[in-house]
Design a protein around this motif. Structure first.
Motif, PDB file in Angstrom:
ATOM      1  N   PRO A  11      10.932  -9.298  48.104  1.00 27.10           N
ATOM      2  CA  PRO A  11      10.412  -9.999  46.915  1.00 27.10           C
ATOM      3  C   PRO A  11       8.943  -9.673  46.648  1.00 27.10           C
ATOM      4  O   PRO A  11       8.503  -9.706  45.507  1.00 27.10           O
ATOM      5  N   ASN A  12       8.181  -9.366  47.679  1.00 31.71           N
ATOM      6  CA  ASN A  12       6.746  -9.066  47.493  1.00 31.71           C
ATOM      7  C   ASN A  12       6.490  -7.556  47.404  1.00 31.71           C
ATOM      8  O   ASN A  12       5.439  -7.071  47.818  1.00 31.71           O
ATOM      9  N   TYR A  13       7.462  -6.835  46.861  1.00 30.50           N
ATOM     10  CA  TYR A  13       7.397  -5.373  46.835  1.00 30.50           C
ATOM     11  C   TYR A  13       6.076  -4.847  46.264  1.00 30.50           C
ATOM     12  O   TYR A  13       5.404  -4.015  46.867  1.00 30.50           O
ATOM     13  N   ARG A  14       5.700  -5.345  45.079  1.00 30.07           N
ATOM     14  CA  ARG A  14       4.494  -4.817  44.408  1.00 30.07           C
ATOM     15  C   ARG A  14       3.243  -5.038  45.253  1.00 30.07           C
ATOM     16  O   ARG A  14       2.407  -4.144  45.406  1.00 30.07           O
ATOM     17  N   ALA A  15       3.129  -6.252  45.789  1.00 33.16           N
ATOM     18  CA  ALA A  15       1.941  -6.567  46.601  1.00 33.16           C
ATOM     19  C   ALA A  15       1.901  -5.666  47.837  1.00 33.16           C
ATOM     20  O   ALA A  15       0.847  -5.142  48.207  1.00 33.16           O
ATOM     21  N   LEU A  16       3.054  -5.445  48.453  1.00 28.71           N
ATOM     22  CA  LEU A  16       3.104  -4.580  49.656  1.00 28.71           C
ATOM     23  C   LEU A  16       2.744  -3.150  49.304  1.00 28.71           C
ATOM     24  O   LEU A  16       2.026  -2.474  50.038  1.00 28.71           O
ATOM     25  N   GLU A  17       3.269  -2.703  48.172  1.00 31.34           N
ATOM     26  CA  GLU A  17       3.006  -1.331  47.725  1.00 31.34           C
ATOM     27  C   GLU A  17       1.505  -1.137  47.492  1.00 31.34           C
ATOM     28  O   GLU A  17       0.920  -0.138  47.917  1.00 31.34           O
ATOM     29  N   ASN A  18       0.887  -2.104  46.835  1.00 27.46           N
ATOM     30  CA  ASN A  18      -0.560  -2.013  46.573  1.00 27.46           C
ATOM     31  C   ASN A  18      -1.343  -2.058  47.875  1.00 27.46           C
ATOM     32  O   ASN A  18      -2.310  -1.316  48.051  1.00 27.46           O
ATOM     33  N   HIS A  19      -0.915  -2.901  48.773  1.00 25.81           N
ATOM     34  CA  HIS A  19      -1.565  -3.027  50.071  1.00 25.81           C
ATOM     35  C   HIS A  19      -1.500  -1.689  50.822  1.00 25.81           C
ATOM     36  O   HIS A  19      -2.504  -1.193  51.347  1.00 25.81           O
ATOM     37  N   LEU A  20      -0.324  -1.089  50.830  1.00 28.76           N
ATOM     38  CA  LEU A  20      -0.143   0.199  51.519  1.00 28.76           C
ATOM     39  C   LEU A  20      -1.015   1.278  50.870  1.00 28.76           C
ATOM     40  O   LEU A  20      -1.687   2.054  51.571  1.00 28.76           O
ATOM     41  N   ALA A  21      -1.013   1.338  49.558  1.00 31.07           N
ATOM     42  CA  ALA A  21      -1.789   2.368  48.853  1.00 31.07           C
ATOM     43  C   ALA A  21      -3.279   2.217  49.172  1.00 31.07           C
ATOM     44  O   ALA A  21      -3.979   3.211  49.417  1.00 31.07           O
ATOM     45  N   ARG A  22      -3.753   0.961  49.193  1.00 33.61           N
ATOM     46  CA  ARG A  22      -5.172   0.703  49.472  1.00 33.61           C
ATOM     47  C   ARG A  22      -5.544   1.174  50.881  1.00 33.61           C
ATOM     48  O   ARG A  22      -6.506   1.898  51.078  1.00 33.61           O
ATOM     49  N   LEU A  23      -4.711   0.797  51.837  1.00 31.31           N
ATOM     50  CA  LEU A  23      -4.989   1.170  53.244  1.00 31.31           C
ATOM     51  C   LEU A  23      -4.972   2.681  53.438  1.00 31.31           C
ATOM     52  O   LEU A  23      -5.815   3.248  54.135  1.00 31.31           O
ATOM     53  N   CYS A  24      -3.968   3.321  52.856  1.00 28.21           N
ATOM     54  CA  CYS A  24      -3.828   4.776  53.040  1.00 28.21           C
ATOM     55  C   CYS A  24      -4.999   5.503  52.383  1.00 28.21           C
ATOM     56  O   CYS A  24      -5.475   6.510  52.905  1.00 28.21           O
ATOM     57  N   LYS A  25      -5.468   4.962  51.282  1.00 26.94           N
ATOM     58  CA  LYS A  25      -6.643   5.561  50.628  1.00 26.94           C
ATOM     59  C   LYS A  25      -7.856   5.452  51.547  1.00 26.94           C
ATOM     60  O   LYS A  25      -8.600   6.415  51.737  1.00 26.94           O
ATOM     61  N   GLN A  26      -8.018   4.271  52.129  1.00 29.10           N
ATOM     62  CA  GLN A  26      -9.145   4.069  53.074  1.00 29.10           C
ATOM     63  C   GLN A  26      -9.129   5.099  54.191  1.00 29.10           C
ATOM     64  O   GLN A  26     -10.157   5.598  54.614  1.00 29.10           O
ATOM     65  N   HIS A  27      -7.932   5.392  54.701  1.00 26.40           N
ATOM     66  CA  HIS A  27      -7.807   6.311  55.841  1.00 26.40           C
ATOM     67  C   HIS A  27      -7.546   7.748  55.406  1.00 26.40           C
ATOM     68  O   HIS A  27      -7.303   8.609  56.249  1.00 26.40           O
ATOM     69  N   ASN A  28      -7.548   7.961  54.114  1.00 29.12           N
ATOM     70  CA  ASN A  28      -7.309   9.300  53.590  1.00 29.12           C
ATOM     71  C   ASN A  28      -5.941   9.857  54.048  1.00 29.12           C
ATOM     72  O   ASN A  28      -5.840  11.008  54.469  1.00 29.12           O
ATOM     73  N   ILE A  29      -4.938   9.011  53.967  1.00 26.27           N
ATOM     74  CA  ILE A  29      -3.571   9.424  54.345  1.00 26.27           C
ATOM     75  C   ILE A  29      -2.742   9.535  53.060  1.00 26.27           C
ATOM     76  O   ILE A  29      -2.503   8.519  52.398  1.00 26.27           O
ATOM     77  N   PRO A  30      -2.289  10.737  52.703  1.00 24.56           N
ATOM     78  CA  PRO A  30      -1.463  10.833  51.495  1.00 24.56           C
ATOM     79  C   PRO A  30      -0.073  10.234  51.695  1.00 24.56           C
ATOM     80  O   PRO A  30       0.467  10.257  52.807  1.00 24.56           O
ATOM     81  N   LEU A  31       0.486   9.721  50.601  1.00 22.05           N
ATOM     82  CA  LEU A  31       1.830   9.116  50.661  1.00 22.05           C
ATOM     83  C   LEU A  31       2.859  10.171  50.246  1.00 22.05           C
ATOM     84  O   LEU A  31       3.681   9.951  49.346  1.00 22.05           O
ATOM     85  N   ARG A  32       2.776  11.294  50.881  1.00 24.53           N
ATOM     86  CA  ARG A  32       3.627  12.426  50.504  1.00 24.53           C
ATOM     87  C   ARG A  32       3.726  13.371  51.682  1.00 24.53           C
ATOM     88  O   ARG A  32       2.758  13.563  52.429  1.00 24.53           O
ATOM     89  N   VAL A  33       4.896  13.971  51.828  1.00 25.34           N
ATOM     90  CA  VAL A  33       5.129  14.926  52.925  1.00 25.34           C
ATOM     91  C   VAL A  33       4.537  16.287  52.544  1.00 25.34           C
ATOM     92  O   VAL A  33       4.741  16.736  51.414  1.00 25.34           O
ATOM     93  N   PRO A  34       3.811  16.948  53.452  1.00 27.01           N
ATOM     94  CA  PRO A  34       3.290  18.288  53.122  1.00 27.01           C
ATOM     95  C   PRO A  34       4.428  19.280  52.874  1.00 27.01           C
ATOM     96  O   PRO A  34       5.512  19.127  53.432  1.00 27.01           O
ATOM     97  N   ARG A  35       4.167  20.260  52.022  1.00 29.80           N
ATOM     98  CA  ARG A  35       5.221  21.210  51.640  1.00 29.80           C
ATOM     99  C   ARG A  35       4.940  22.596  52.182  1.00 29.80           C
ATOM    100  O   ARG A  35       3.782  23.000  52.290  1.00 29.80           O
ATOM    101  N   TYR A  36       6.002  23.308  52.451  1.00 30.59           N
ATOM    102  CA  TYR A  36       5.900  24.725  52.799  1.00 30.59           C
ATOM    103  C   TYR A  36       5.653  25.520  51.520  1.00 30.59           C
ATOM    104  O   TYR A  36       6.320  25.310  50.509  1.00 30.59           O
TER     105      TYR A  36
END
Ligand code: SF4
Length: 290
Positions: free
Chosen positions: A253-278
């Motif tokens: 039910p809190n999908y949007r809030a979790l998504e925003n939370h994850l995006a914020r944290l990953c930005k802080q740590h410079n972690i992309p939300l995507r798998v690197p490609r060959y």
């Protein structure tokens, strides 16, 4: 029960690489999976695996893979682990994943390995060879709480072991990341859980996270999951039934809030939300006669 079978083909392929995982080719050496995660989608009716407790071993996998790779014209990432973890206990005996990596190293194909097991460290020598072309290893983490994981993923190595394996691979030059999926509604859908996974990924050298917040549920898998909820989380299956009915997509039910939370944290740590490609090397320019 373990059953040996003869496979007809080894590599399935896609016209374009999978947008999430980057696979051009996909391979499962085993059918059924000894890790027995209570939420596993591979248990669903649609895959026609009669008893997910049985593990079918494709004993002709290696000559078949060799033959198929010899006839391929397009190089692309080979994915391991979509339907069955390539590093369960049975791999210690058969070593088919290891032998497949030997063939792939020889043919110089890129790979994306997906696992929940620290047994992957056994094949570090081959991963290094393959990484001269391209190799990434993704560890699934739905929680870093070992006690909770022992309920949800009863036969899989604990998250702490996966994280240590990730750190060792990264220290040896193999890029690693985390599959943050599924996130089980009302069990794992807290900001604290997401924070602890992102922090642990960062601390152990993970360089990407691929999330899917929530879970999917469908025939046979749903019944099994609810049975396990009744065993370990009394009352929760009724809540799922009320909220999700027969839905396939089951977001928290809190999908949007979790998504925003994850995006914020990953930005802080410079972690992309995507798998690197060959990226295939550029083709040498053709010489023209005139
Ligand atoms: S490791 Fe993956 S394939 Fe194996 S039981 Fe768990 S979710 Fe299913």
């Amino acid at each position: 029960m373990i059953r040996e079978i003869q496979a007809k083909t080894m590599l399935s392929h896609r016209k374009e690489p999978d947008p999430w995982f980057g696979y051009k080719y996909n391979m499962n050496i085993y059918r059924g999976c000894q890790h027995q995660c209570i939420y596993c989608d591979s248990r669903s009716d649609c895959y026609q695996i009669e008893d997910f407790n049985d593990v079918l071993v494709k004993v002709n996998a290696i000559p078949l893979l060799r033959k198929e790779l010899a006839s391929k014209r397009v190089k692309g990432t080979i994915g391991f682990g979509a339907m069955s973890d390539p590093y369960t206990q049975i791999e210690r005996k058969y070593q088919l994943t290891r032998q497949a990596l030997e063939v792939i190293a020889e043919f110089r194909y890129p790979i994306h390995m997906l696992t929940k097991s620290d047994l992957v460290l056994r094949d570090l020598d081959l991963l290094k060879r393959i990484n001269e072309v391209f190799a990434i290893v993704s560890f699934t983490l739905t929680t870093v709480d070992d006690d909770l994981a022992a309920i949800l993923e009863p036969q899989a190595p604990l998250p702490s072991a996966r994280l240590r394996a990730m750190q060792t691979l990264v220290e040896n030059g193999i890029p690693c990341g985390v599959m943050l999926m599924p996130i089980l509604p009302f069990i794992e859908d807290t900001p604290e859980n997401i924070t602890s996974i992102v922090e642990a990924t960062h601390q152990h050298g993970g360089s990407y996270i691929l999330p899917a917040l929530g879970m999917s549920l469908r025939g046979r898998q749903r019944e099994y999951y609810y049975e396990k909820l009744n065993e370990h989380f009394p009352g929760l299956s009724e809540k799922y039934r009320r909220i999700y009915s027969d839905n396939y997509h089951c977001p928290p039910p809190n999908y949007r809030a979790l998504e925003n939370h994850l995006a914020r944290l990953c930005k802080q740590h410079n972690i992309p939300l995507r798998v690197p490609r060959y990226t295939p090397p550029p083709q040498p320019e053709q010489l023209t006669l005139f």
